[in-house]
Structure formats: C-alpha cells, structure tokens
Design a protein around this motif. Structure first.
Motif, mmCIF file in Angstrom:
data_model
loop_
_atom_site.group_PDB
_atom_site.id
_atom_site.type_symbol
_atom_site.label_atom_id
_atom_site.label_comp_id
_atom_site.label_asym_id
_atom_site.label_seq_id
_atom_site.Cartn_x
_atom_site.Cartn_y
_atom_site.Cartn_z
ATOM 1 N N ASP A 98 3.809 6.028 -5.568
ATOM 2 C CA ASP A 98 3.838 6.196 -7.025
ATOM 3 C C ASP A 98 2.797 7.198 -7.532
ATOM 4 O O ASP A 98 2.813 7.552 -8.724
ATOM 5 C CB ASP A 98 3.592 4.849 -7.714
ATOM 6 N N GLN A 99 1.901 7.623 -6.661
ATOM 7 C CA GLN A 99 0.825 8.534 -7.081
ATOM 8 C C GLN A 99 1.279 9.994 -7.000
ATOM 9 O O GLN A 99 2.125 10.342 -6.179
ATOM 10 C CB GLN A 99 -0.409 8.346 -6.192
ATOM 11 N N ARG A 114 -0.146 12.346 -0.547
ATOM 12 C CA ARG A 114 -0.773 11.496 -1.559
ATOM 13 C C ARG A 114 -2.002 10.765 -1.011
ATOM 14 O O ARG A 114 -2.817 10.253 -1.767
ATOM 15 C CB ARG A 114 0.226 10.467 -2.083
ATOM 16 N N LEU A 115 -2.104 10.695 0.309
ATOM 17 C CA LEU A 115 -3.189 9.943 0.936
ATOM 18 C C LEU A 115 -4.521 10.652 0.722
ATOM 19 O O LEU A 115 -4.642 11.848 0.949
ATOM 20 C CB LEU A 115 -2.908 9.786 2.433
ATOM 21 N N GLN A 116 -5.535 9.879 0.320
ATOM 22 C CA GLN A 116 -6.818 10.502 0.003
ATOM 23 C C GLN A 116 -7.988 9.653 0.504
ATOM 24 O O GLN A 116 -8.583 9.989 1.520
ATOM 25 C CB GLN A 116 -6.928 10.738 -1.509
ATOM 26 N N ILE A 117 -8.319 8.558 -0.172
ATOM 27 C CA ILE A 117 -9.350 7.653 0.344
ATOM 28 C C ILE A 117 -8.658 6.524 1.097
ATOM 29 O O ILE A 117 -7.760 5.873 0.571
ATOM 30 C CB ILE A 117 -10.220 7.074 -0.794
ATOM 31 N N PHE A 118 -9.090 6.307 2.321
ATOM 32 C CA PHE A 118 -8.513 5.273 3.177
ATOM 33 C C PHE A 118 -9.679 4.405 3.649
ATOM 34 O O PHE A 118 -10.559 4.875 4.377
ATOM 35 C CB PHE A 118 -7.798 5.925 4.355
ATOM 36 N N SER A 119 -9.715 3.157 3.217
ATOM 37 C CA SER A 119 -10.857 2.291 3.493
ATOM 38 C C SER A 119 -10.486 1.130 4.391
ATOM 39 O O SER A 119 -9.315 0.744 4.483
ATOM 40 C CB SER A 119 -11.449 1.755 2.177
ATOM 41 N N THR A 120 -11.494 0.549 5.011
ATOM 42 C CA THR A 120 -11.267 -0.539 5.943
ATOM 43 C C THR A 120 -12.458 -1.488 5.977
ATOM 44 O O THR A 120 -13.571 -1.130 5.566
ATOM 45 C CB THR A 120 -11.031 0.022 7.366
ATOM 46 N N ASP A 121 -12.246 -2.681 6.464
ATOM 47 C CA ASP A 121 -13.325 -3.582 6.851
ATOM 48 C C ASP A 121 -13.755 -3.215 8.263
ATOM 49 O O ASP A 121 -12.949 -2.712 9.063
ATOM 50 C CB ASP A 121 -12.855 -5.039 6.841
ATOM 51 N N ASN A 160 0.827 -1.207 0.000
ATOM 52 C CA ASN A 160 0.000 0.000 0.000
ATOM 53 C C ASN A 160 0.863 1.260 0.000
ATOM 54 O O ASN A 160 0.605 2.216 -0.741
ATOM 55 C CB ASN A 160 -0.901 0.010 1.233
ATOM 56 N N LEU A 161 1.904 1.261 0.836
ATOM 57 C CA LEU A 161 2.801 2.415 0.890
ATOM 58 C C LEU A 161 3.540 2.614 -0.437
ATOM 59 O O LEU A 161 3.674 3.743 -0.922
ATOM 60 C CB LEU A 161 3.808 2.243 2.024
#
Length: 317
Positions: free
Chosen positions: A235-236, A289-296, A229-230
């Motif tokens: 790369d974004q 670069r962090l934008q949408i951060f999703s989880t269960d 993930n990192l």
C-alpha cells in the motif's frame, strides 16, 4: 476450565499451521533475490563498502532493531525474558550492522519497555557517539519516542542537541534523494516522537512522527504477520517518491492468550524468514517499497540480506 483448554489447543494448532505455511513457502520459492549472495566484508563499515556517490538515502534498505535498548531490561531470568528484544548492546548492534535504532524513554530519561525500565538514555547516546567516532561514512536513523503511558522527559529536545548536535542531519525533504557522500559529515537522522510536548518543527534538527511510519500488527502468528507486512508494504508508494521512512518489522509478539510469553521463543517463529520476506517482495513487485526492515535479536545474516538488496539497487541489478 474446559473452554480455556480448548482455546489453548486451537491456538497451538494455529501456530503450528502458520509455521508450516512459512516453511512450505520457503521450500517452494527459495530465498534468492538480487544481491542475496553479497556479504559485506566489514559490517561495522558496510555503507563505506558501497559506492557512496550512488547510495542515496532512499535506496538503502536499512537494517534496524526493534526495542533496541532492552539488552539489560528487567531482572535476569525473572522479568527480563518477557521484555528483552535484543541481547546485544547498542554499540554491538551498530557494529553488527544495524542502522536504525528504536528507543523508548520515560519521564526520567530512562529507557523502558512497557512498565519495565533499564539504563539511562545517556548510555544509548554515548554508545552511538562511540560508534560514530570509530567510523566515517555510516549513517544512523535514531528513533526516540516516549513510551505509551509515560510523560515526556523535560527539555528532552535540548538534551538531545547537547548530546548529538554536531552529528544531526537537519529535517529536509530533499535528503531522501541525496547520496550518503552529500549528507556527510553529518551522520544521524533523529526522529523524536514525544507524547505531549510539541512535535519537532520542519527545518529543525529533528523529524516528527510523520517521517517514520509503520503498521504494527500485534500478533504471535508468524504467517499472519508475514502476509500483513507484505500487504501493508504494497500500500506504500515506492521509495523514490516517498518523503518519509516506512518500517516493516520481522517480529511476532507474545500474546496473553498463549502460555508462551517470553519474547525469544515467540519471535523465533518468524526470525529466520527475513530473506524469504525480501524474496516475496521481489516476487510481488513491491521490492521498490522496502526501506526500513527491523528485527528482534539482530544477527549477521539479517544485516547481510539488507545490505545485499541495497547493493543490488544502486547497481540496478
């Protein structure tokens, strides 16, 4: 038989080693980052608690849910544990603070996860509508896709317009630089990802698949997923120059080569390391670069972490 057992033993060792890697990393560097101590007093209205005149769409770290509408999927205690990624309803997730929903549908408009299906997508949209009616300043990203192996629901774009038309924020690349106050009273950014039907056109009410991207890493190894993930996030381009949303998912996935196939005990291997991930983004100079951060199985602390780093961004901390 002996070879299979040997593989299982090695897999268990790998999982144990990777879990320890994250534990050690957390102990060595901690989980402190700009905004880490902030706790919104009302997660149902956390955007309203920030400065809406400074809160641009691209500065938000959006807390999201993975496979959002799976709280009642399958048969309880039989097939449900193998597909359920959220225990809360869509409305309850939004009240908890989630602002990105990941909805998979099949040809009859029922929500599904692989071969298992659950309630109609009408339930999702009605709960979104209920939440919107009870709040004034919360923006939602609604991603709806046709599940792999299924056909698109007929005339689904027309159906979505009938259900959400008054709330939809039209596709516009300038929206990323707009503040929440400039976007209101529109409330829903809808990304529609059909499999066979024509993709949404520019300038319309929906966004096509290119407006919400991710790099899905299909693994049950927590450190592997964490580092991947990192690396993909690095790369974004920074959010300030991006004209699409990029999602990172703080999840790991059951694999057929491991005897543990239920979602919850597997995804718990990484679930508690969301704050560590944000910390590592800061340490590696990729927090921009962090934008949408999703989880269960979204929880309050996950939302607090996303809102905290968002607040720090708009206050330039």
């Amino acid at each position: 038989m002996g070879g299979h057992i040997s593989k299982q033993v090695e897999k268990r060792k790998s999982i144990s080693t990777e879990k320890k890697t994250l534990v050690d990393l957390k102990e060595s560097c901690g989980c402190d980052f700009p905004g880490a101590d902030y706790h919104p007093s009302d997660r149902k209205n956390w955007m309203a608690g920030l400065d809406l005149g400074k809160l641009t769409i691209n500065k938000i770290v959006w807390p999201g849910t993975h496979d959002s509408a799976t709280n009642k999927i399958g048969i309880p205690f039989i097939s449900r544990p193998f597909a359920q990624c959220q225990s809360l309803s869509i409305y309850e997730q939004l009240v908890k603070g989630a602002r990105v929903l990941d909805i998979r549908v099949q040809e009859d408009r029922r929500v599904c996860h692989g071969i298992l299906k659950t309630y109609s997508v009408d339930v999702v949209l009605d709960e979104v509508e209920k939440f919107l009616s009870e709040t004034k300043s919360e923006i939602i990203i609604l991603e709806i896709r046709t599940e792999f192996g299924h056909d698109d629901p007929p005339d689904f774009d027309k159906f979505l317009i009938e259900k959400l038309g008054d709330h939809l924020i039209h596709q516009d690349d300038h929206v990323f630089d707009k503040t929440v106050s400039e976007v209101l009273p529109k409330r829903v950014i809808c990304v529609w990802k059909p499999r066979k039907s024509a993709a949404p056109k520019k300038g319309g009410r929906f966004r096509s698949a290119g407006y919400l991207k991710d790099n899905w890493i299909d693994t049950d190894l927590p450190s592997t997923k964490f580092e991947s993930n990192l690396n993909h996030l690095a790369d974004q381009p920074p959010v300030s120059s991006r004209k699409f949303f990029y999602r990172v998912e703080n999840t790991v996935t059951p694999q057929p080569d491991n005897p543990i196939l239920c979602v919850r005990p597997v995804t718990d291997r990484i679930h508690g390391y969301a704050r560590l991930f944000i910390k590592q983004c800061c340490e590696r100079n990729i927090a921009d670069r962090l934008q949408i951060f999703s989880t269960d199985f979204i929880d309050a602390d996950f939302v607090n972490a996303c809102v905290g780093i968002t607040k720090a961004r708009i206050e330039n901390i």
